[in-house]
Motif scaffolding. Structure first.
Motif, PDB file in Angstrom:
ATOM      1  N   ILE A   1       7.592   5.436   8.721  1.00 16.38           N
ATOM      2  CA  ILE A   1       7.114   5.467  10.642  1.00 16.38           C
ATOM      3  C   ILE A   1       5.456   5.105  10.157  1.00 16.38           C
ATOM      4  O   ILE A   1       5.052   4.463  10.109  1.00 16.38           O
ATOM      5  CB  ILE A   1       7.035   6.794  10.568  1.00 16.38           C
ATOM      6  N   GLU A   2       4.863   5.711   9.033  1.00 14.49           N
ATOM      7  CA  GLU A   2       4.003   5.162   8.627  1.00 14.49           C
ATOM      8  C   GLU A   2       3.829   3.858   8.021  1.00 14.49           C
ATOM      9  O   GLU A   2       2.556   2.809   8.872  1.00 14.49           O
ATOM     10  CB  GLU A   2       2.962   6.018   7.193  1.00 14.49           C
ATOM     11  N   THR A   3       4.446   3.274   7.418  1.00 13.57           N
ATOM     12  CA  THR A   3       4.589   1.791   7.900  1.00 13.57           C
ATOM     13  C   THR A   3       5.047   1.127   9.595  1.00 13.57           C
ATOM     14  O   THR A   3       4.016   0.121   9.332  1.00 13.57           O
ATOM     15  CB  THR A   3       5.823   1.384   6.971  1.00 13.57           C
ATOM     16  N   LEU A   4       5.720   1.368   9.712  1.00  9.34           N
ATOM     17  CA  LEU A   4       6.527   0.580  10.761  1.00  9.34           C
ATOM     18  C   LEU A   4       4.653   1.080  12.076  1.00  9.34           C
ATOM     19  O   LEU A   4       4.188   0.122  12.601  1.00  9.34           O
ATOM     20  CB  LEU A   4       7.056   0.943  11.654  1.00  9.34           C
ATOM     21  N   LEU A   5       3.949   1.740  12.147  1.00 10.41           N
ATOM     22  CA  LEU A   5       3.154   2.493  12.246  1.00 10.41           C
ATOM     23  C   LEU A   5       1.533   1.421  12.297  1.00 10.41           C
ATOM     24  O   LEU A   5       0.467   0.333  13.010  1.00 10.41           O
ATOM     25  CB  LEU A   5       2.143   3.300  13.425  1.00 10.41           C
ATOM     26  N   SER A   6       0.986   1.261  10.972  1.00  9.30           N
ATOM     27  CA  SER A   6       0.219  -0.053  10.514  1.00  9.30           C
ATOM     28  C   SER A   6       0.716  -1.014  11.076  1.00  9.30           C
ATOM     29  O   SER A   6      -0.570  -1.710  11.432  1.00  9.30           O
ATOM     30  CB  SER A   6       0.084   0.870   9.073  1.00  9.30           C
ATOM     31  N   LEU A   7       1.307  -1.719  10.853  1.00  9.61           N
ATOM     32  CA  LEU A   7       2.443  -3.514  11.436  1.00  9.61           C
ATOM     33  C   LEU A   7       2.019  -3.691  12.623  1.00  9.61           C
ATOM     34  O   LEU A   7       1.385  -4.377  13.014  1.00  9.61           O
ATOM     35  CB  LEU A   7       3.426  -3.129  10.736  1.00  9.61           C
ATOM     36  N   GLN A   8       2.627  -2.485  13.247  1.00  7.14           N
ATOM     37  CA  GLN A   8       1.620  -2.487  15.090  1.00  7.14           C
ATOM     38  C   GLN A   8       0.821  -3.187  15.447  1.00  7.14           C
ATOM     39  O   GLN A   8       0.179  -3.568  15.567  1.00  7.14           O
ATOM     40  CB  GLN A   8       2.980  -1.278  16.039  1.00  7.14           C
TER      41      GLN A   8
ATOM     42  N   GLN B   1       0.428  -1.471   0.092  1.00  4.57           N
ATOM     43  CA  GLN B   1      -0.038   0.048  -0.002  1.00  4.57           C
ATOM     44  C   GLN B   1       0.940   1.263  -0.261  1.00  4.57           C
ATOM     45  O   GLN B   1       0.208   2.321  -0.215  1.00  4.57           O
ATOM     46  CB  GLN B   1      -1.441   0.220   0.962  1.00  4.57           C
ATOM     47  N   ASN B   2       2.227   1.171   0.194  1.00  4.84           N
ATOM     48  CA  ASN B   2       2.776   2.092   0.306  1.00  4.84           C
ATOM     49  C   ASN B   2       4.341   2.730  -1.024  1.00  4.84           C
ATOM     50  O   ASN B   2       4.122   1.425  -1.365  1.00  4.84           O
ATOM     51  CB  ASN B   2       3.823   1.847   1.461  1.00  4.84           C
ATOM     52  N   PRO B   3       4.229   3.748  -1.120  1.00  5.13           N
ATOM     53  CA  PRO B   3       5.218   3.388  -2.339  1.00  5.13           C
ATOM     54  C   PRO B   3       6.909   3.239  -1.922  1.00  5.13           C
ATOM     55  O   PRO B   3       6.934   3.113  -0.239  1.00  5.13           O
ATOM     56  CB  PRO B   3       5.294   4.673  -2.876  1.00  5.13           C
ATOM     57  N   LYS B   4       7.716   2.597  -2.771  1.00  5.74           N
ATOM     58  CA  LYS B   4       8.982   2.370  -1.929  1.00  5.74           C
ATOM     59  C   LYS B   4       9.155   3.732  -1.249  1.00  5.74           C
ATOM     60  O   LYS B   4      10.881   4.269  -1.861  1.00  5.74           O
ATOM     61  CB  LYS B   4      10.005   1.637  -3.154  1.00  5.74           C
ATOM     62  N   SER B   5       9.901   4.448  -0.821  1.00 10.90           N
ATOM     63  CA  SER B   5      10.140   5.415  -0.702  1.00 10.90           C
ATOM     64  C   SER B   5      10.612   5.601   1.161  1.00 10.90           C
ATOM     65  O   SER B   5       9.729   5.029   1.962  1.00 10.90           O
ATOM     66  CB  SER B   5       9.547   6.890  -0.559  1.00 10.90           C
ATOM     67  N   GLU B   6      11.679   5.604   2.075  1.00 11.40           N
ATOM     68  CA  GLU B   6      12.015   5.792   3.088  1.00 11.40           C
ATOM     69  C   GLU B   6      11.386   6.669   3.855  1.00 11.40           C
ATOM     70  O   GLU B   6      10.289   6.945   5.316  1.00 11.40           O
ATOM     71  CB  GLU B   6      13.307   5.859   3.507  1.00 11.40           C
ATOM     72  N   ASP B   7       9.561   7.870   3.186  1.00 10.84           N
ATOM     73  CA  ASP B   7       9.096   8.246   3.701  1.00 10.84           C
ATOM     74  C   ASP B   7       7.894   8.296   4.092  1.00 10.84           C
ATOM     75  O   ASP B   7       7.255   8.690   5.345  1.00 10.84           O
ATOM     76  CB  ASP B   7       8.776   9.704   2.487  1.00 10.84           C
ATOM     77  N   TYR B   8       7.599   6.795   4.634  1.00  8.37           N
ATOM     78  CA  TYR B   8       6.895   5.726   4.926  1.00  8.37           C
ATOM     79  C   TYR B   8       7.246   4.805   5.662  1.00  8.37           C
ATOM     80  O   TYR B   8       6.472   4.285   5.729  1.00  8.37           O
ATOM     81  CB  TYR B   8       5.836   5.452   3.358  1.00  8.37           C
TER      82      TYR B   8
END
Length: 153
Positions: free
Chosen positions: A19-26, A10-17
């Motif tokens: 924190i969003e990825t970590l929060l969503s996963l958790q 769901q997220n582009p391959k950019s480090e900008d995402y």
């Protein structure tokens, strides 16, 4: 497909995402923490080092690299809260939970942590449980709040 793979997709391959990825996963997991394997997979996806992912995950208090209870109780220890009685609030939380800072209750429902500023200086002392912040607390209010979470189990 794993929970992590769905989130990454769901997220582009950019480090900008990151924190969003970590929060969503958790948030998507029953046990709210990020594993070493997940860190490695996230690092590979974003093309960064696992150390970078781990350092971001360990910096933010909403994220955890170790298992925690279903509800993470964070007591603000910054100056305004301290001056308005956060010591008393911390003691009331410890008593209500039956655990100390850094511990998880025997039923796995709560983990108690200290944190710096929650951004509610006007409403100090304050406590965050999960994503909800409680302000202008006293010992009685804390006990009622904890009881409410226990009853909603």
């Amino acid at each position: 497909m794993s929970v992590l793979q769905n989130i990454l997709k769901q997220n582009p391959k950019s480090e900008d995402y990151l924190i969003e990825t970590l929060l969503s996963l958790q948030d998507a997991k029953d046990e709210p923490c990020i594993s070493e394997e997940e860190i490695a997979d996230i690092a590979e996806y974003y093309g960064i080092s696992p150390t970078r992912v781990s350092s971001v995950a360990s910096f933010y208090t909403l994220l955890s690299l170790r298992p925690r209870g279903k509800h993470v109780v964070q007591v603000c220890r910054d100056v305004p809260c301290y001056l308005n009685g956060s010591e008393n609030i911390l003691e009331a939380v410890k008593e209500a939970l039956g655990c100390d800072i850094g511990e998880t209750t025997a039923d796995g429902l709560f983990t108690l942590e200290e944190t710096s500023c929650l951004g509610n200086c006007d409403g100090s002392p304050s406590v965050r449980i999960g994503k909800k912040t409680y302000e202008n607390l006293d010992s009685q209010k804390v006990k009622e709040i904890i009881s409410g979470y226990r009853e909603a189990k």
